[in-house]
Design a protein around this motif. Structure first.
Motif, PDB file in Angstrom:
ATOM      1  N   GLN A  16     -34.815 -12.290  34.622  1.00 48.16           N
ATOM      2  CA  GLN A  16     -35.771 -11.687  33.810  1.00 48.16           C
ATOM      3  C   GLN A  16     -34.969 -11.655  32.854  1.00 48.16           C
ATOM      4  N   SER A  17     -33.954 -12.538  32.324  1.00 47.15           N
ATOM      5  CA  SER A  17     -34.423 -12.997  31.005  1.00 47.15           C
ATOM      6  C   SER A  17     -35.489 -14.017  30.666  1.00 47.15           C
ATOM      7  N   HIS A  18     -35.508 -15.387  32.135  1.00 52.66           N
ATOM      8  CA  HIS A  18     -36.687 -16.349  31.595  1.00 52.66           C
ATOM      9  C   HIS A  18     -37.937 -15.220  31.662  1.00 52.66           C
ATOM     10  N   MET A  19     -37.816 -14.148  31.755  1.00 50.00           N
ATOM     11  CA  MET A  19     -39.396 -13.102  31.577  1.00 50.00           C
ATOM     12  C   MET A  19     -39.133 -12.756  30.721  1.00 50.00           C
ATOM     13  N   GLY A  20     -38.555 -12.451  29.559  1.00 47.41           N
ATOM     14  CA  GLY A  20     -38.260 -12.049  28.225  1.00 47.41           C
ATOM     15  C   GLY A  20     -38.594 -13.633  27.183  1.00 47.41           C
ATOM     16  N   ARG A  21     -38.155 -14.826  28.168  1.00 49.17           N
ATOM     17  CA  ARG A  21     -38.681 -15.838  27.043  1.00 49.17           C
ATOM     18  C   ARG A  21     -40.519 -16.028  27.267  1.00 49.17           C
ATOM     19  N   LEU A  22     -40.341 -15.396  28.730  1.00 45.85           N
ATOM     20  CA  LEU A  22     -41.996 -16.108  28.554  1.00 45.85           C
ATOM     21  C   LEU A  22     -43.098 -15.676  27.792  1.00 45.85           C
ATOM     22  N   GLU A  23     -43.063 -14.373  27.923  1.00 45.75           N
ATOM     23  CA  GLU A  23     -43.847 -13.323  26.601  1.00 45.75           C
ATOM     24  C   GLU A  23     -43.614 -14.585  25.305  1.00 45.75           C
ATOM     25  N   THR A  24     -42.479 -14.884  24.779  1.00 43.30           N
ATOM     26  CA  THR A  24     -42.472 -15.508  23.614  1.00 43.30           C
ATOM     27  C   THR A  24     -43.428 -16.801  23.434  1.00 43.30           C
ATOM     28  N   ALA A  25     -43.176 -17.923  24.812  1.00 41.07           N
ATOM     29  CA  ALA A  25     -43.154 -19.398  24.712  1.00 41.07           C
ATOM     30  C   ALA A  25     -44.941 -19.651  24.724  1.00 41.07           C
ATOM     31  N   ASP A  26     -45.326 -20.402  24.326  1.00 39.97           N
ATOM     32  CA  ASP A  26     -46.684 -20.715  24.466  1.00 39.97           C
ATOM     33  C   ASP A  26     -47.143 -21.478  25.323  1.00 39.97           C
ATOM     34  N   LYS A  27     -46.670 -22.162  24.865  1.00 37.98           N
ATOM     35  CA  LYS A  27     -47.168 -24.591  25.556  1.00 37.98           C
ATOM     36  C   LYS A  27     -46.710 -24.739  26.312  1.00 37.98           C
ATOM     37  N   GLN A  28     -44.986 -24.155  26.961  1.00 38.13           N
ATOM     38  CA  GLN A  28     -44.490 -24.129  28.145  1.00 38.13           C
ATOM     39  C   GLN A  28     -44.487 -22.651  29.615  1.00 38.13           C
ATOM     40  N   SER A  29     -45.533 -22.364  28.802  1.00 33.01           N
ATOM     41  CA  SER A  29     -45.237 -20.863  30.030  1.00 33.01           C
ATOM     42  C   SER A  29     -45.954 -21.235  31.549  1.00 33.01           C
ATOM     43  N   LEU A  30     -46.550 -22.378  31.873  1.00 31.02           N
ATOM     44  CA  LEU A  30     -47.019 -22.791  31.980  1.00 31.02           C
ATOM     45  C   LEU A  30     -45.695 -22.896  33.278  1.00 31.02           C
ATOM     46  N   HIS A  31     -45.713 -23.746  33.286  1.00 31.15           N
ATOM     47  CA  HIS A  31     -43.789 -24.537  33.428  1.00 31.15           C
ATOM     48  C   HIS A  31     -43.082 -23.408  33.541  1.00 31.15           C
ATOM     49  N   LEU A  32     -42.231 -23.121  32.899  1.00 32.97           N
ATOM     50  CA  LEU A  32     -41.996 -21.233  33.352  1.00 32.97           C
ATOM     51  C   LEU A  32     -42.334 -20.569  34.049  1.00 32.97           C
ATOM     52  N   GLU A  33     -43.801 -19.952  34.161  1.00 32.10           N
ATOM     53  CA  GLU A  33     -44.623 -19.435  35.036  1.00 32.10           C
ATOM     54  C   GLU A  33     -44.229 -19.765  36.900  1.00 32.10           C
ATOM     55  N   ASN A  34     -44.127 -21.373  36.811  1.00 36.42           N
ATOM     56  CA  ASN A  34     -43.971 -22.203  37.951  1.00 36.42           C
ATOM     57  C   ASN A  34     -42.636 -22.171  38.529  1.00 36.42           C
ATOM     58  N   GLU A  35     -41.371 -22.666  37.475  1.00 35.78           N
ATOM     59  CA  GLU A  35     -39.971 -22.096  37.277  1.00 35.78           C
ATOM     60  C   GLU A  35     -39.791 -20.875  38.527  1.00 35.78           C
ATOM     61  N   ILE A  36     -40.573 -19.247  37.647  1.00 38.02           N
ATOM     62  CA  ILE A  36     -40.014 -18.356  37.836  1.00 38.02           C
ATOM     63  C   ILE A  36     -40.287 -18.029  39.572  1.00 38.02           C
ATOM     64  N   GLN A  37     -40.897 -18.981  39.820  1.00 43.04           N
ATOM     65  CA  GLN A  37     -42.669 -18.324  40.263  1.00 43.04           C
ATOM     66  C   GLN A  37     -41.258 -18.828  41.617  1.00 43.04           C
ATOM     67  N   ALA A  38     -41.155 -20.171  41.522  1.00 49.14           N
ATOM     68  CA  ALA A  38     -40.082 -20.799  42.602  1.00 49.14           C
ATOM     69  C   ALA A  38     -38.990 -20.232  42.865  1.00 49.14           C
ATOM     70  N   SER A  39     -38.116 -19.478  42.365  1.00 52.53           N
ATOM     71  CA  SER A  39     -36.906 -18.798  41.858  1.00 52.53           C
ATOM     72  C   SER A  39     -37.036 -17.646  42.477  1.00 52.53           C
ATOM     73  N   ILE A  40     -38.311 -16.573  42.179  1.00 45.21           N
ATOM     74  CA  ILE A  40     -38.448 -15.717  43.271  1.00 45.21           C
ATOM     75  C   ILE A  40     -38.755 -16.100  44.537  1.00 45.21           C
ATOM     76  N   ASP A  41     -39.485 -16.739  45.188  1.00 45.64           N
ATOM     77  CA  ASP A  41     -39.874 -17.685  46.716  1.00 45.64           C
ATOM     78  C   ASP A  41     -38.158 -17.806  47.126  1.00 45.64           C
ATOM     79  N   GLN A  42     -37.703 -18.399  46.465  1.00 45.04           N
ATOM     80  CA  GLN A  42     -36.384 -18.354  46.629  1.00 45.04           C
ATOM     81  C   GLN A  42     -35.615 -16.959  46.450  1.00 45.04           C
ATOM     82  N   ILE A  43     -35.057 -16.351  45.939  1.00 47.88           N
ATOM     83  CA  ILE A  43     -34.919 -15.227  46.302  1.00 47.88           C
ATOM     84  C   ILE A  43     -35.644 -14.023  47.854  1.00 47.88           C
ATOM     85  N   PHE A  44     -36.660 -14.522  47.905  1.00 48.50           N
ATOM     86  CA  PHE A  44     -37.045 -13.595  49.152  1.00 48.50           C
ATOM     87  C   PHE A  44     -36.692 -14.701  50.249  1.00 48.50           C
TER      88      PHE A  44
END
Length: 164
Positions: A16-44
């Motif tokens: 949830q905190s990463h999602m907040g940062r995702l809205e403001t991150a421009d250049k790193q958003s793709l890396h952050l998206e991949n990181e969030i997706q990996a975390s979500i998969d792990q949580i599942f």
């Protein structure tokens, strides 16, 4: 079950905190998206394990354990949807930027078009006199169009004045 639940719950809050940062991150958003997706998969995968463990809880704790796991599952699905929405908005924004750049790179000139028409007319064998007459007529038509527009505006104004 409790340590795995606590770890998973903590990961949900981190996402949830990463999602907040995702809205403001421009250049790193793709890396952050991949990181969030990996975390979500792990949580599942943790949730699957938690479901199995909650069914093995004693009967008096089982209902509460299942409710907690279901709440976590709901939260993670909500985060997954939020991530997909963000990715969709990013993709649409990138597509709009590409279209904008494409439109800006185009050149819109009437002189080039007029020259092409004259070239085509020459190929068709029209004489210079006929071409000059066509150009003169186009010039006259412009004035007729402007006069007609002004006349229409005056008529509309008079109709409004007399009918209201």
């Amino acid at each position: 079950m409790e340590p795995l639940y606590q770890q998973t719950h903590k990961q949900v809050h981190e996402i949830q905190s990463h999602m907040g940062r995702l809205e403001t991150a421009d250049k790193q958003s793709l890396h952050l998206e991949n990181e969030i997706q990996a975390s979500i998969d792990q949580i599942f995968s943790h949730l699957e394990r938690l479901e199995i463990l909650s069914s093995k809880e004693p009967p008096n704790k089982r209902q509460n354990a299942k409710l907690r796991v279901d709440q976590l599952k709901y939260d993670v699905q909500h985060l997954q949807t939020a991530l997909r929405n963000f990715q969709h908005r990013r993709y649409a924004r990138e597509q709009q930027e590409r279209q904008r750049e494409e439109l800006l790179s185009r050149t819109f000139t009437t002189n080039g078009t007029q020259k092409k028409i004259l070239d085509i007319a020459n190929v068709l064998g029209l004489s210079n006199t006929v071409m000059r007459l066509i150009e003169k007529r186009a010039f006259q038509d412009k004035y007729f169009m402007i006069g007609g527009m002004l006349l229409t505006c005056v008529v509309m104004f008079l109709v409004l004045q007399y009918l209201t």
